[in-house]
Design an enzyme around this catalytic site. Structure first.
Site, PDB file in Angstrom:
ATOM      1  N   ASP A 114      -0.697  -4.749   5.942  1.00  0.00           N
ATOM      2  CA  ASP A 114      -1.699  -5.375   5.304  1.00  0.00           C
ATOM      3  C   ASP A 114      -1.343  -5.671   3.871  1.00  0.00           C
ATOM      4  O   ASP A 114      -0.721  -4.962   3.111  1.00  0.00           O
ATOM      5  CB  ASP A 114      -3.124  -4.922   5.641  1.00  0.00           C
ATOM      6  N   GLU A 115      -2.184  -6.927   3.380  1.00  0.00           N
ATOM      7  CA  GLU A 115      -2.169  -6.906   2.091  1.00  0.00           C
ATOM      8  C   GLU A 115      -0.770  -6.928   1.269  1.00  0.00           C
ATOM      9  O   GLU A 115      -0.891  -6.431   0.137  1.00  0.00           O
ATOM     10  CB  GLU A 115      -3.303  -6.003   1.252  1.00  0.00           C
ATOM     11  N   VAL A 116       0.236  -7.443   2.029  1.00  0.00           N
ATOM     12  CA  VAL A 116       1.438  -7.585   0.999  1.00  0.00           C
ATOM     13  C   VAL A 116       1.398  -8.801   0.164  1.00  0.00           C
ATOM     14  O   VAL A 116       1.639  -9.826   0.679  1.00  0.00           O
ATOM     15  CB  VAL A 116       2.472  -7.729   2.122  1.00  0.00           C
ATOM     16  N   HIS A 176       0.848  -1.272   0.009  1.00  0.00           N
ATOM     17  CA  HIS A 176      -0.090  -0.043   0.068  1.00  0.00           C
ATOM     18  C   HIS A 176       0.750   1.226   0.037  1.00  0.00           C
ATOM     19  O   HIS A 176       0.383   2.243   0.608  1.00  0.00           O
ATOM     20  CB  HIS A 176      -0.971  -0.147   1.385  1.00  0.00           C
TER      21      HIS A 176
END
Lengths: 645, 645
Positions: free
Chosen positions: A275-277, A214
């Protein structure tokens, strides 16, 4: 509850004893101004006996701490009221309760006689506001902080960077905000002023800089931080661009940057996202792959854990506790970190069992357009957490509602946060046993009105947006339609398959203006339920339903010309037509029920087909009255009538 | 009107040629922000061809002058638009026209193709705001200045001192604001900032310090200025306290004070009030009587003229032209003064004949609660002025709407000024021949909506006030009642016989929230007229009337419980009951008309009695639908029906 009430009139005034500082004076001034707005009474400094006596034992912390005492005792009697608390933070909470108690009565404004001893269940009751995907100016944030204070929340989680924008001025690395914000960022002076504003209202500000994923907005100015080749732009979707955790220069950068930010944000906690790597850039980068092999890392999760360990050390050196999304949970990280659970309640319980402190956000995503009742039903101590022992439970610090900003602008963000956020706030303040939904909605309505006096525009902005769409203030028929629809839920508005969201598009459609939750549909459903419980006999209820149904049936004729002449409303033509059909179907069903006639199966099949078609919605909106009208249609079957009688 | 339209979409941008200064840049930034609010389109700096080309020949005056050129030419075609003007002041006016042209169409936002060559009829188009009787904070004034700019007014007449408050910080005589304002005044820094704000928007700020009457607030700090013994307080009524024009010390004071204020307020004009000098204190003061005898003065008017001559000289020394209310007109004053006529159009004509310049405010008092049409009908060049010759007419500079603040607060002042002030603004800008009332109301509705985007709260505040009164947001029935009533007119709310007004009382009654003008009643009257013109036969019109009448008849049953439980609404119970009776009477009348039956005289007499009783109003409100319903009832008489057929 005591007997009688205390009048609020022009003679009202406040006196303070105990500790006394500028912060408490400010609190009381704001309180009197709010009470004045709410009642319309222009209070003036009085020489008469004060009606509200305030007493705080000792001062607040200079920088608010999680767990700082927020308890208070409020006692209201006919002759006057007293509010006492260990410190001005508790006074803040108590003053909000006092404002909630004041209402118009037959004899004027008054607060009922009560004795209240109150304190929060959880020390961390937050709201995340994402200012990256759509920039939200400080005046809008300030009024939302006022709203948070009104519902006794105490943490603003400021999601300051993401792929779509880096929103903080950095003096060490000015290309972050210069190239990563399209000119829309907060200066450091503004941030300091805003944090003081929040501190005055009993709200901690926890910054989040989301890394290593992100983070595309960082790479416009500093592409050397990234794991891929670039070039980068703020446009486009996905979460692919990701920091390179294998280069020492990345940590040199972060050391300087985090030291700068640690000074700017005084809170003891610092959120690093995490998050969301998705790791695509890591997988594609041979150097990174070599590094992982070299260090015996088996997965991207191991690499992220390595990155987080390095980060955690930098933060610790800057006297900050690290907070991150639940992906950061890894046995190699120390127990001082705080894990924010967004993927499920299981991860919160797991963290607690492993000795980590945690926050719940799963179930509190305001952007998913759920009704308040659904958020209200989620409790940090329920589900997986219910089986924890007392020690483990004590590690659950609370939770945070999340306002992700894919679909909000400064114009409509208030109406996406409020009043639903008040339901989350109550969940986190009040005992777990308080969960009656009808009572919650009654109080939510009252709070929604109070929030208008706080300065929030959640109700008024909606009306203005309808004015814009219609090109006129004559929006009676448009309101009828807008009040029975809800936006599609979860991520249905823009599934990933549609590709990147265009964050520069106007958000001026009906879906952007309507409430995430249709009060009218809920109330109509309550009527249908009550009517069924009466054996389809209660004539007063039937009359109310008939009035609504006729309004819907006849609305399309009035609304159609308005919809057709506006490019912003044309997509809603089918919805309006469907609502008309639903109204007619409901009225016919009532006719059959009145006559105790069983209609031909073909009639019912036709109505159900129409209703199911309507239920699919249009223009990303759902017709929420379709469900209860189907219940009416189905009740016309003999069996259905029998089963309820 | 040309053919086609110019789309307003994300590609819209502005380019400037000709002179270019910070003021013009600010103008354009504000214009783009307004257009963005209005359309919801987040415009960004574009590299594409600009859609609006702006060209100004030369700079504006540093301090705006009356008569400074405000003309502009605006041409909109499908491909783009051009706006040119001699100076940025004309550009300001043209940009407001452009914003008015933009509307939602079937294909998106657009401005129709037009060619406009525009300039004002009068150089002085003002709004007086009284901030003495109720203090109005600067943020409220600023949004009203924005509203003035939107309707192309160019003078804010700031009524800064009166009996009830002295609102300006004076460094020379600090007891003026310290003792005369209850802490509610503007600092000099705030005033300078506000004047710059207004100048940026093409609005001159003309200060008024009302002397020698209306000056009680001065005497709290400086009783030696007064003609009576004192002591003085801000409370209490009447206009008795008055300056002593016979003492040299008064002029010494005024010389210093006016020099200070002349520097603070850069405008070339300075208003000294001069109205309603009742002279009681002069009559009662033997020294003043002796002075008058000594100087051969025959009347108090002579003494006031002496005072004004002295004032005028002081102002001239400070390079200011004196403005005053029509009482200042006296042959001994030089022709440089400007006379503001409030007592009638005759005085304006008289002044013009005598060689004085003048402004019309008679007929433009917004506090009298007249409908827009009544203000709109008043023209500075009509009535007594119609017989003036061209030279005399040229002395009429324009006019000013007046918002006297006996009954307004920061909360409801917008709704007392807007949208009616737009009708006065048009009167003063557009040719005298533009006076079609239906057309005016159509445009007034559009402007009212536009003013919401400007930031005015004239519509939204009303809703919030109803929420407060009802204690709930569920105000459907309350709105029905509130939309058919109007406040009593002129000074009927508080005739002098009632004694002094209490300026510290809350203004939270229904009268404080409702519009000065009932659109619903006007529209209903239009229906009745159209129905009569159809020979009582048009069924579509009749259906509309019946829907309205049934709504009114049935409203009381819903509203009564709301009214009874609120101390702020109890006084409205009789109104609600009367509205119900009016609705029933109207429906019965339509029944008779439908059947072409002549009802018994006794029925008609009973209805007329009921209507006349309702017409008297209650709670200082008038039921505006009583008149048209009486017309329906009277039409049931055979003779009435015959006469229209």
């Amino acid at each position: 509850m005591g007997a009688g009430q205390m009048a609020i009139d022009r003679s009202f005034s406040v006196a303070v004893s105990g500790v006394h500082d500028a912060s408490l004076d400010g609190e009381i001034q704001r309180f009197v101004a709010r009470l004045s707005r709410q009642t319309g009474i222009p209070f003036r400094p009085m020489t008469s006996t004060p009606k509200l006596q305030i007493h705080a034992e000792h001062k607040r912390e200079k920088v608010q701490k999680p767990g700082e005492d927020e308890s208070y005792e409020l006692s209201v009697a006919e002759a006057g009221a007293t509010l006492s608390a260990p410190n001005p933070l508790g006074i803040l909470r108590g003053l909000e309760t006092f404002l909630q108690l004041v209402e118009i009565t037959r004899s004027g404004f008054a607060a009922p006689a009560v004795t209240i001893k109150d304190q929060p269940r959880f020390p961390w009751r937050g709201l995340l506001i994402d200012v990256s995907r759509h920039f939200i100016p400080l005046d809008v944030l300030k009024r939302n902080v006022d709203g948070m204070a009104a519902v006794k929340m105490n943490v603003l989680h400021w999601h300051l960077s993401d792929d779509q924008g880096f929103r903080v001025e950095s003096k060490k690395f000015p290309k972050l905000h210069e190239m990563g914000s399209e000119g829309m960022f907060y200066t450091q002076a503004e941030i300091r002023e805003f944090i003081a504003y929040a501190q005055d209202r009993g709200i901690r500000v926890v910054p989040e800089f989301d890394i290593p994923g992100h983070s595309r907005s960082w790479f416009l100015g500093y592409p050397e931080l990234s794991s891929g080749p670039g070039p980068y732009s703020l446009e486009g979707g996905g979460v692919d661009p990701i920091m390179d955790p294998t280069r020492e220069s990345t940590y040199k950068f972060l050391e300087k940057f985090l030291a700068e930010m640690a000074k700017l944000f005084p809170d003891a906690y610092f959120h690093i996202g995490g998050d969301e790597v998705d790791g695509k850039q890591w997988n594609a980068n041979p150097k990174i792959q070599a590094f992982m092999r070299e260090h015996g890392m088996k997965s991207n999760q191991d690499l992220q854990a390595y990155f987080n360990q390095r980060l955690q050390k930098i933060l610790a050196k800057n006297h900050k506790s690290m907070v991150g999304w639940d992906e950061i949970l890894h046995p190699e990280l120390p127990k001082t970190i705080v894990v924010q659970s967004w993927r499920g309640q299981e991860s919160l319980a797991t963290a607690a069992r492993q000795g980590y402190r945690g926050l719940l956000s799963f179930g509190y995503y305001l952007d998913l357009m759920w009704p308040a009742a659904r958020h209200y039903a989620v409790d940090p101590m329920s589900d997986a957490a219910a089986t924890l022992n007392a020690d483990e439970k004590s590690r659950i610090l609370g939770g945070e509602a999340c306002m992700w900003a894919e679909w909000v602008t400064p114009e409509n963000i208030d109406s996406h946060i409020w009043p639903r956020n008040a339901a989350v706030a109550e969940r986190l303040w009040s005992p777990q046993t308080i969960k009656d939904v009808q009572s919650m909605y009654t109080r939510l309505n009252a709070v929604s009105l109070e929030l208008e006096w706080v300065g929030l525009r959640h109700r008024l902005a909606r009306i203005q947006m309808l004015h814009r769409m219609a090109g006129t203030a004559d929006i009676a028929a448009l309101r009828v339609l807008s009040e029975v629809v809800e936006p599609v839920k979860d991520y249905d508005r823009w599934p990933d398959s549609k590709g990147p969201i265009d964050f520069h598009a106007p958000l001026t459609r009906m879906i952007d203006a309507v409430s995430p939750e249709s009060d009218v549909a809920r109330q109509f459903h309550d009527l249908v339920t009550a009517f069924a419980q009466s054996g389809y006999k209660d004539q007063a209820i039937e009359a109310q339903m008939r009035a609504r149904l006729a309004l819907w049936r006849d609305n399309d004729a009035k609304l159609r010309p308005v919809l057709e002449q506006s490019a912003l409303l044309q997509e809603d033509v089918p919805l309006s037509k469907d609502l008309s059909g639903l109204g007619a179907a409901g009225l016919e069903a009532l006719d059959y029920l009145d006559k105790s006639q069983t209609p031909p199966d073909s009639w019912r099949a036709a109505q159900v087909a129409l209703i199911e078609e309507a239920k699919k919605g249009n223009a990303d909106l759902l017709l929420m009255v379709a469900g209860p009208i189907r219940e009416l249609v189905e009740a016309t079957a003999t069996s259905a009538r029998h089963s309820t009688q």
